[in-house]
Design a protein around this motif. Structure first.
Motif, PDB file in Angstrom:
ATOM      1  N   LEU A 106     -33.020  60.834  45.059  1.00 20.92           N
ATOM      2  CA  LEU A 106     -33.472  61.862  46.006  1.00 20.92           C
ATOM      3  C   LEU A 106     -34.607  61.394  46.912  1.00 20.92           C
ATOM      4  CD1 LEU A 106     -33.332  65.074  43.763  1.00 20.92           C
ATOM      5  CD2 LEU A 106     -31.625  64.233  45.401  1.00 20.92           C
ATOM      6  N   ARG A 107     -35.656  60.847  46.340  1.00 22.79           N
ATOM      7  CA  ARG A 107     -36.807  60.422  47.163  1.00 22.79           C
ATOM      8  C   ARG A 107     -36.422  59.394  48.235  1.00 22.79           C
ATOM      9  NH1 ARG A 107     -41.679  62.429  45.490  1.00 22.79           N
ATOM     10  NH2 ARG A 107     -41.823  63.128  43.329  1.00 22.79           N
ATOM     11  N   PRO A 108     -35.665  58.340  47.877  1.00 18.33           N
ATOM     12  CA  PRO A 108     -35.271  57.388  48.926  1.00 18.33           C
ATOM     13  C   PRO A 108     -34.397  58.024  50.019  1.00 18.33           C
ATOM     14  CG  PRO A 108     -35.051  56.361  46.777  1.00 18.33           C
ATOM     15  CD  PRO A 108     -35.331  57.819  46.542  1.00 18.33           C
ATOM     16  N   ILE A 109     -33.523  58.951  49.647  1.00 18.86           N
ATOM     17  CA  ILE A 109     -32.690  59.611  50.654  1.00 18.86           C
ATOM     18  C   ILE A 109     -33.545  60.497  51.546  1.00 18.86           C
ATOM     19  CG2 ILE A 109     -30.870  61.330  51.030  1.00 18.86           C
ATOM     20  CD1 ILE A 109     -29.435  60.164  48.565  1.00 18.86           C
ATOM     21  N   LEU A 110     -34.463  61.264  50.951  1.00 21.22           N
ATOM     22  CA  LEU A 110     -35.336  62.127  51.764  1.00 21.22           C
ATOM     23  C   LEU A 110     -36.159  61.295  52.741  1.00 21.22           C
ATOM     24  CD1 LEU A 110     -36.572  64.715  49.110  1.00 21.22           C
ATOM     25  CD2 LEU A 110     -34.832  65.045  50.861  1.00 21.22           C
ATOM     26  N   LYS A 111     -36.632  60.155  52.295  1.00 15.33           N
ATOM     27  CA  LYS A 111     -37.416  59.285  53.181  1.00 15.33           C
ATOM     28  C   LYS A 111     -36.528  58.749  54.307  1.00 15.33           C
ATOM     29  CE  LYS A 111     -40.306  55.154  53.175  1.00 15.33           C
ATOM     30  NZ  LYS A 111     -40.831  54.056  52.359  1.00 15.33           N
ATOM     31  N   LEU A 112     -35.354  58.280  53.954  1.00 18.80           N
ATOM     32  CA  LEU A 112     -34.415  57.729  54.939  1.00 18.80           C
ATOM     33  C   LEU A 112     -34.009  58.766  55.983  1.00 18.80           C
ATOM     34  CD1 LEU A 112     -32.498  55.399  55.846  1.00 18.80           C
ATOM     35  CD2 LEU A 112     -30.800  56.395  54.284  1.00 18.80           C
ATOM     36  N   GLN A 113     -33.796  59.994  55.545  1.00 18.85           N
ATOM     37  CA  GLN A 113     -33.285  61.047  56.421  1.00 18.85           C
ATOM     38  C   GLN A 113     -34.392  61.883  57.067  1.00 18.85           C
ATOM     39  OE1 GLN A 113     -30.362  60.066  56.987  1.00 18.85           O
ATOM     40  NE2 GLN A 113     -29.040  61.670  56.226  1.00 18.85           N
TER      41      GLN A 113
END
Length: 132
Positions: free
Chosen positions: A34-41
Motif C-alpha cells: 500500500l505505501r509504495p503504491i500511494l507514493k507512486l500514485q
C-alpha cells in the motif's frame, strides 16, 4: 514471476516502513504494497481530489484550513463513488498474488488504505491554495 508482476514490483520500488517478525500480515501488506503504491500514485490522487472539489465543492478554496481538512476526510470516508475510484487507483497496481491477499481481509486493508490516503492529502492541502 510473470512480466506484469515484475513490472509492478519494479515500478513501485521497495517497502516503506519497518517490518519485523512481529509485524502482522496487514502491517506487512501495508508497508510492502500500500505505501509504495500511494507514493507512486500521489500526483494522480491529488488530481483526483482537485477534480472532486471542482465538481462537488466549488467553495473549497474559500474555506478555512480546518474546514478543508475536514472536507478531505469527509469526502474520502462518506462519498462512496469517490472512495471507490480511489481504491481502484490502488488496486489496479496489485499483483495477482497481492490481490488474493487483499480479498482475504479487504475491509481492514481498505480502512488502512483510506486512512493513509486521507493523511497524505491532508499533508499536502497547501497545494490546493494555488488555485485561488
Amino acid at each position: 514471476m510473470d512480466q506484469r508482476t515484475l513490472l509492478l514490483k519494479e515500478l513501485r520500488g521497495e517497502a516503506i516502513g519497518i517490518l519485523t517478525d512481529q509485524s502482522s500480515t496487514d502491517e506487512k501488506f501495508q508497508n510492502q504494497v500500500l505505501r509504495p503504491i500511494l507514493k507512486l500514485q500521489n500526483e494522480l490522487f491529488l488530481a483526483s481530489f482537485e477534480n472532486y472539489i471542482h465538481k462537488n465543492k466549488r467553495d473549497f478554496y474559500t474555506l478555512s484550513v480546518e474546514k478543508k481538512l475536514f472536507l478531505v476526510e469527509n469526502a474520502i470516508q462518506k462519498d462512496i463513488k469517490f472512495r471507490n475510484a480511489l481504491k481502484g487507483i490502488v488496486i489496479g497496481l496489485f499483483t495477482l498474488e497481492e490481490y488474493k491477499t487483499y480479498i482475504q481481509n479487504s475491509s481492514n486493508l481498505n480502512k488502512r488504505m483510506m486512512n493513509m490516503l486521507i493523511e497524505r492529502i491532508k499533508s499536502q492541502i497547501q497545494l490546493f491554495d494555488k488555485q485561488v
